[in-house]
Write an enzyme that holds these catalytic residues in place. Structure first.
Site, PDB file in Angstrom:
ATOM      1  CG  ASP A  52      27.589 -33.512  35.262  1.00 51.39           C
ATOM      2  OD1 ASP A  52      27.201 -33.884  36.373  1.00 51.39           O
ATOM      3  OD2 ASP A  52      27.471 -32.358  34.831  1.00 51.39           O
ATOM      4  CB  SER A  74      37.762 -33.166  27.584  1.00 50.84           C
ATOM      5  OG  SER A  74      38.014 -31.830  27.950  1.00 50.84           O
ATOM      6  CE  LYS A  75      32.676 -36.225  32.375  1.00 53.11           C
ATOM      7  NZ  LYS A  75      31.971 -36.981  33.402  1.00 53.11           N
ATOM      8  NE  ARG A  76      40.574 -31.735  32.462  1.00 50.56           N
ATOM      9  CZ  ARG A  76      41.536 -31.307  31.653  1.00 50.56           C
ATOM     10  NH1 ARG A  76      41.966 -30.067  31.729  1.00 50.56           N
ATOM     11  NH2 ARG A  76      42.058 -32.113  30.748  1.00 50.56           N
TER      12      ARG A  76
END
Ligand code: GLU
Length: 509
Positions: A20, A256-258
């Site tokens: 993404d 962060s995407k996490r």
């Protein structure tokens, strides 16, 4: 003096399609584009897909879609083409090869046959003995045959830069002034799979594509000395640099995407943020608000206003806090500014996604949406919040489900309140003539007057408590759009059906 003719600036954003798209991609695009537009320059989208292990098939389309959604339009790119096509690095492998050959021939780069196991071991030893980590140059100056005699050999080599001791470690940055970076080790520039690494590809492409300003995240500062070295070795004119600060969570950690859903650009779409609000929000990150006429801060502005007097020197290099409360506030501001018709069309895809409206709504359904949109315009922050508010207007009367919190608020006398409302409302005229005539017709004003007289005055129940059961009957919710207007839109038949359905259900308890 520069011997180059002045050219219009060319800027680029160069996302890697590894999942993404990150909100940072939009942030970089916005600042690149603001400067490019101000200067009458060009803005290029380049897809940096040389990391095949992290490549994700659908990611590139998501980059296109999310940037389009935000209105951050590029002039050249993989989908629109341009004079420097192709704009996808995986399609440019032939472009990089001669550069690698040249660096090898000039002794600036060398082959390395060390296996991953050997490199891991080497690093472990370095870490244990607290030496600086970095390639130990075992392969440098050796032929393949010589190297093959030694342990930890693989037959397919990579190519590494031979970073000299006197590598230039500082450079001028448009945002930060003079910047220093740590000493790089012998960076790999061509991988065993024949793909260039980011470092080589970015230099070759920025040069080949005539990029004049490289604007990217702060995390690339430590790579810049490698890039400057490559420009020097290849005798290419380097671009100017601007390293934007990293966006941070309120606890100062990197987004962060996490860990953070708001790191994903698609999240903002899903939630129902307006693209113009998100662009405005991003423009305020590390950048001062505008000065209003009487000196006060103006925080709400368009891309054009931002771009007009954009200046790199105003960017604050300290990582800005990504404060979603601020974005919510801006979203509310932009939502309320929309014309009702526009609001209805912005709501439509969310209502379709959530199954409130079909893919091809009827004219009647759309007309109703316009009326409902007006009622809820000030009652939401995100477009996705409309689903719960709008759904009751498109549900069958016998399908209204009473939410638990709404049910919990019902009192002993709720059945009697519903009964009185039914009686009072049945006197209102909803015939065509009645709707046009003044007096006891079916409209919000008359509905309110008759309910007040029946329940507040007639039964002596405080207004605060009087209308709760009616709201629950009509919408199933404890909180809903204004009640009398909602009843007007639903019409008499539906309203009475819903009131009697709840009254009957309560009587059965
Ligand atoms: N592909 C790099 C990234 O994903 C681009 C860095 C740059 O702009 O040089 O962030």
């Amino acid at each position: 003096m520069s011997d180059h003719a002045p050219t219009a600036p060319r800027l680029r954003v160069a996302p890697s399609p590894t999942g993404d798209p990150h909100v940072g991609t939009a942030y970089m695009s916005l600042f690149n584009l603001a400067f490019a537009r101000q200067q009458g320059g060009r803005f290029v989208l380049r897809i940096e897909d040389t990391d095949r292990a992290r490549f994700r098939e659908d990611s590139e389309q998501q980059v296109f879609d999310t940037l389009h959604w935000l209105g951050l339009q590029w002039d050249e790119g993989p989908d629109v083409g341009g004079p420097y096509a192709p704009y996808r690095q995986s399609e440019r492998l032939e472009t990089y090869r001669p550069y690698v050959e040249r660096l090898l021939a000039d002794g600036k780069a060398y082959h390395c046959w060390c296996s991953t196991e050997r490199l891991a071991q080497m690093r472990e030893v370095q870490q244990k003995s607290k030496q600086p980590t970095g390639y130990d140059r075992l392969c440098h100056g050796r032929t393949q045959a010589e190297r093959a005699e030694l342990p930890g050999y693989t037959p397919t080599p990579v190519v590494r830069m031979l970073v000299p001791d006197d590598v230039e470690l500082s450079f001028d940055d448009l945002i930060r002034g003079r910047v220093s970076a740590p000493r790089p080790d012998d960076q790999v520039i061509l991988k065993a799979d024949g793909f260039p690494t980011y470092h080589l590809a970015v230099v070759v492409d920025d040069h080949e594509m005539g990029i004049t300003h490289v604007v990217r995240g702060e995390e690339w500062i430590s790579s810049t000395p490698k890039h400057i070295l490559l420009y020097r070795w290849l005798r290419l004119e380097p671009p100017q640099w601007a390293h934007m600060p990293l966006l941070r969570n309120p606890d100062k950690s990197k987004i962060s995407k996490r860990k953070n859903p708001a790191a994903r650009l698609t999240w903002f779409q899903e939630q129902g943020y307006l693209p113009e609000a998100l662009v405005n929000f991003l423009a305020l990150l590390a950048y001062p608000p505008k000065a209003g006429e009487d000196g006060e801060d103006v925080e709400v502005f368009s891309f054009e206003e931002f771009s007009k007097d954009f200046d790199w020197r105003k960017v604050n290099p300290v990582g800005p806090i990504f404060d979603l409360k601020k974005l919510d506030w801006l979203n509310g501001v932009y939502l309320r500014r929309l014309e009702v018709g526009q609001l209805a069309s912005r709501l439509l895809p969310y209502l379709q996604r959530d199954g409130v409206l079909p893919a091809q709504p009827s004219l009647g359904q759309l007309a109703r949406l316009g009326r409902v949109a007006e009622l809820i315009q000030t009652r939401m922050v995100l477009l996705s919040e409309a689903t719960a508010l709008v759904a009751p207007f498109y549900s069958a009367d016998d399908e209204i489900e009473v939410a638990d919190d709404a049910r919990a608020q019902l009192k002993e006398d709720s059945g009697a309140v519903l009964g009185a409302a039914l009686e009072a409302l049945s006197d209102l005229d909803d015939s065509r003539e009645g709707l046009l005539a003044s007096g006891s017709r079916w409209n919000a004003e008359a509905i309110e007057a008759s309910l007040r007289s029946a329940i507040v005055e007639g039964m002596g129940i405080k207004p605060k408590l009087a209308f709760g059961p009616l709201r629950t009957a009509v919408s199933g919710q404890r909180i809903s759009p204004p009640l009398f207007e909602s009843m007007e839109i639903l019409g008499k038949t539906s309203t009475l059906a819903r009131l009697s359905r709840l009254r009957d259900a309560l009587a059965e308890r």
